[in-house]
Design an enzyme around this catalytic site. Structure first.
Site, PDB file in Angstrom:
ATOM      1  N   LYS A 181      27.402  50.702 -47.934  1.00 49.41           N
ATOM      2  CA  LYS A 181      26.974  51.330 -46.677  1.00 49.41           C
ATOM      3  C   LYS A 181      26.437  52.747 -46.934  1.00 49.41           C
ATOM      4  O   LYS A 181      27.009  53.475 -47.747  1.00 49.41           O
ATOM      5  CB  LYS A 181      28.206  51.395 -45.758  1.00 49.41           C
ATOM      6  CG  LYS A 181      27.924  51.795 -44.344  1.00 49.41           C
ATOM      7  CD  LYS A 181      29.223  51.927 -43.540  1.00 49.41           C
ATOM      8  CE  LYS A 181      29.837  53.289 -43.683  1.00 49.41           C
ATOM      9  NZ  LYS A 181      30.433  53.847 -42.473  1.00 49.41           N
ATOM     10  N   LYS A 204      39.266  53.877 -47.274  1.00 49.99           N
ATOM     11  CA  LYS A 204      39.368  55.333 -47.439  1.00 49.99           C
ATOM     12  C   LYS A 204      40.624  55.728 -48.211  1.00 49.99           C
ATOM     13  O   LYS A 204      40.610  56.696 -48.961  1.00 49.99           O
ATOM     14  CB  LYS A 204      39.319  56.039 -46.081  1.00 49.99           C
ATOM     15  CG  LYS A 204      37.956  55.938 -45.445  1.00 49.99           C
ATOM     16  CD  LYS A 204      37.667  57.025 -44.442  1.00 49.99           C
ATOM     17  CE  LYS A 204      36.188  56.973 -44.087  1.00 49.99           C
ATOM     18  NZ  LYS A 204      35.776  57.847 -43.019  1.00 49.99           N
ATOM     19  N   LYS A 226      28.246  59.379 -45.298  1.00 50.76           N
ATOM     20  CA  LYS A 226      28.295  60.830 -45.497  1.00 50.76           C
ATOM     21  C   LYS A 226      29.029  61.169 -46.786  1.00 50.76           C
ATOM     22  O   LYS A 226      28.761  62.173 -47.421  1.00 50.76           O
ATOM     23  CB  LYS A 226      29.084  61.506 -44.365  1.00 50.76           C
ATOM     24  CG  LYS A 226      28.524  61.335 -42.985  1.00 50.76           C
ATOM     25  CD  LYS A 226      29.364  62.180 -42.012  1.00 50.76           C
ATOM     26  CE  LYS A 226      29.157  61.741 -40.580  1.00 50.76           C
ATOM     27  NZ  LYS A 226      30.292  61.011 -40.024  1.00 50.76           N
TER      28      LYS A 226
HETATM   29  N1  AQP Z   1      25.434  53.029 -42.619  1.00 52.85           N
HETATM   30  C1  AQP Z   1      25.532  52.946 -41.298  1.00 52.85           C
HETATM   31  N2  AQP Z   1      24.727  52.105 -40.598  1.00 52.85           N
HETATM   32  C2  AQP Z   1      24.809  52.019 -39.236  1.00 52.85           C
HETATM   33  N3  AQP Z   1      25.665  52.761 -38.512  1.00 52.85           N
HETATM   34  C3  AQP Z   1      26.469  53.617 -39.168  1.00 52.85           C
HETATM   35  N4  AQP Z   1      27.420  54.494 -38.763  1.00 52.85           N
HETATM   36  C4  AQP Z   1      27.954  55.132 -39.828  1.00 52.85           C
HETATM   37  N5  AQP Z   1      27.383  54.696 -40.948  1.00 52.85           N
HETATM   38  C5  AQP Z   1      26.450  53.757 -40.582  1.00 52.85           C
HETATM   39  C6  AQP Z   1      27.757  54.689 -37.367  1.00 52.85           C
HETATM   40  O1  AQP Z   1      27.674  56.081 -37.092  1.00 52.85           O
HETATM   41  C7  AQP Z   1      28.646  56.406 -36.102  1.00 52.85           C
HETATM   42  C8  AQP Z   1      29.430  57.606 -36.520  1.00 52.85           C
HETATM   43  O2  AQP Z   1      30.196  57.360 -37.637  1.00 52.85           O
HETATM   44  P1  AQP Z   1      31.382  58.353 -37.957  1.00 52.85           P
HETATM   45  O3  AQP Z   1      30.874  59.730 -38.071  1.00 52.85           O
HETATM   46  O4  AQP Z   1      32.462  58.193 -36.996  1.00 52.85           O
HETATM   47  O5  AQP Z   1      31.951  57.909 -39.325  1.00 52.85           O
HETATM   48  P2  AQP Z   1      31.737  56.735 -40.292  1.00 52.85           P
HETATM   49  O6  AQP Z   1      31.472  55.447 -39.621  1.00 52.85           O
HETATM   50  O7  AQP Z   1      32.898  56.762 -41.191  1.00 52.85           O
HETATM   51  O8  AQP Z   1      30.391  57.244 -40.942  1.00 52.85           O
HETATM   52  P3  AQP Z   1      30.020  57.663 -42.363  1.00 52.85           P
HETATM   53  O9  AQP Z   1      28.757  58.414 -42.223  1.00 52.85           O
HETATM   54  O10 AQP Z   1      29.977  56.502 -43.276  1.00 52.85           O
HETATM   55  O11 AQP Z   1      31.131  58.678 -42.841  1.00 52.85           O
HETATM   56  P4  AQP Z   1      32.155  58.578 -44.037  1.00 52.85           P
HETATM   57  O12 AQP Z   1      31.368  58.634 -45.290  1.00 52.85           O
HETATM   58  O13 AQP Z   1      32.994  59.809 -43.832  1.00 52.85           O
HETATM   59  O14 AQP Z   1      32.910  57.306 -43.889  1.00 52.85           O
HETATM   60  C9  AQP Z   1      29.492  55.170 -35.873  1.00 52.85           C
HETATM   61  O15 AQP Z   1      29.030  54.522 -34.701  1.00 52.85           O
HETATM   62  C10 AQP Z   1      29.214  54.331 -37.083  1.00 52.85           C
HETATM   63  O16 AQP Z   1      29.342  52.958 -36.818  1.00 52.85           O
END
Ligand code: AQP
Length: 343
Positions: free
Chosen positions: A206, A114, A209
């Site tokens: 991955k 990040k 969001k």
């Molecule tokens: N691609 C994924 N596959 C499986 N699990 C996923 N999680 C996120 N992406 C995937 C799981 O969703 C939960 C919440 O995640 P978060 O909101 O805390 O943030 P993150 O992991 O940083 O998710 P994002 O969507 O990828 O956000 P950004 O783009 O902001 O980094 C967690 O249990 C995570 O493992």
């Protein structure tokens, strides 16, 4: 001491919730309600580690709560709340900032991803993120945390922080008449065919969001038409599907779509390939699109309805916040005594 089985998990209100969040986390929250005490949190304090426009943050907070409920989390059986309502999260995170080492934080791959080349200019909160995450979990002495594979390293750090706190303060814990294993060593629950859902445009990235391409993810608010189109347009290689799981090696896009099918249908990849192996995408993609629409479109409808009903959502979050605060205060009361704070 045996800790009672308690689950904690959180989702950031930091943008469009997607299929990865659903399959990696939210969908798995539901059956755990039958076996554990369950606490599900909208982690808004985590979200502001990167800039969030305040109105968008409020909207996204309600969206995550709506997703929990539309997916089948029962706010009476589970505690559903947003993190910032329970000030003890910040209080315990500070104590953990003083237990954890900077070197531990610097090693976190999520921070490196990040921050990128900009590590001097990102927020201090982004570096300390795993310490707040440890506080979220340990405040409730949670024994298990259902998350996607990307959170594995953060959970290992939570275990390290719990062990170091129990060790650093061992004498004081005993002096206060408390159990020497004050914080549990929490188990990550990372299992099933969909622990890491990949982008629909690039099977090596991955699903996330923050991906600028809306086509890379299925949003939990997408309607039937959008879900179907995104699956049919998903990047794939030209070969037909293999008959055995081994054959998915080196084929990230195929592996991803088979994993999504398996997770949505509660099957294994082997079972999915028993049905579709040897066939081309012309058969598999429409079947996957139908399955995804059948499962996700009704949930999206329910989410939209709940998001509009802000009075109900806010009341659920407030009620959850009060129940969470009562548990959190019990732990913080002991932590203050252990650390040596006078009140
Ligand atoms: N691609 C994924 N596959 C499986 N699990 C996923 N999680 C996120 N992406 C995937 C799981 O969703 C939960 C919440 O995640 P978060 O909101 O805390 O943030 P993150 O992991 O940083 O998710 P994002 O969507 O990828 O956000 P950004 O783009 O902001 O980094 C967690 O249990 C995570 O493992």
């Amino acid at each position: 001491m045996a800790f009672s089985p308690r689950v904690f998990s959180g989702i950031q209100p930091s943008g469009d919730l997607h299929l990865g969040n659903y399959l990696g986390a939210i969908r798995r929250f539901v059956p755990l309600q039958d076996t554990h005490e369950t606490i599900y949190c909208v982690v808004d304090m985590h979200a502001i580690t990167v800039w969030q426009e305040p109105n968008a943050l409020r909207r996204a907070t309600r969206e995550v709560a709506a997703a929990f409920i539309a997916a089948g989390v029962d706010p009476k059986r589970s505690i559903v709340f947003n993190q910032s309502q329970v000030m003890q999260h910040a209080e315990l995170a500070w104590v953990f900032n003083c237990v954890a080492r900077i070197g531990w934080m610097n090693r976190m791959t999520q921070f490196k991803d990040k921050a990128g080349k900009n590590s001097e200019n990102v927020s201090l909160g982004l570096l300390a993120y795993p310490s707040l995450m440890a506080a979220d979990i340990l405040l409730y002495k949670a024994t298990a945390v259902p998350v996607g594979d990307d959170q594995k390293q953060h959970l290992e750090l939570t275990r390290d922080i719990a062990a170091k706190f129990n060790n650093d303060y061992a004498a004081s814990i005993v002096e206060q008449g408390l159990d020497p294993d004050f914080f549990p060593i929490t188990e990550p629950l990372i299992a099933g065919p969909a622990t890491r859902i990949m982008s629909l445009r690039d099977g090596t990235k991955k699903m996330s969001k923050s991906d600028p391409s809306d086509q890379s993810r299925i949003s939990l608010l997408d309607d039937a038409d959008a879900i179907s189109k995104k699956i049919k347009k998903a990047t794939t290689d030209p070969a037909e599907l293999p008959v055995e799981v081994e054959g998915l090696k080196g084929r990230p896009e195929a592996d991803n779509l088979v994993g999504i099918y398996a997770a949505l249908s509660d099957k294994t990849k082997t079972e999915v390939l028993a049905e579709f192996g040897g066939h081309g995408w012309g058969k598999f993609k429409p079947a996957l699109a139908d399955l995804a629409v059948a499962q996700l479109a009704p949930m999206a409808g329910e989410m939209r309805r709940l998001i509009e009903d802000t009075t109900t959502i806010d009341a659920i979050l407030r009620d959850g916040g009060e129940r969470a605060a009562a548990l959190a205060e019990k732990t913080m009361h002991d932590v203050r005594r252990i650390v040596g704070f006078i009140r």
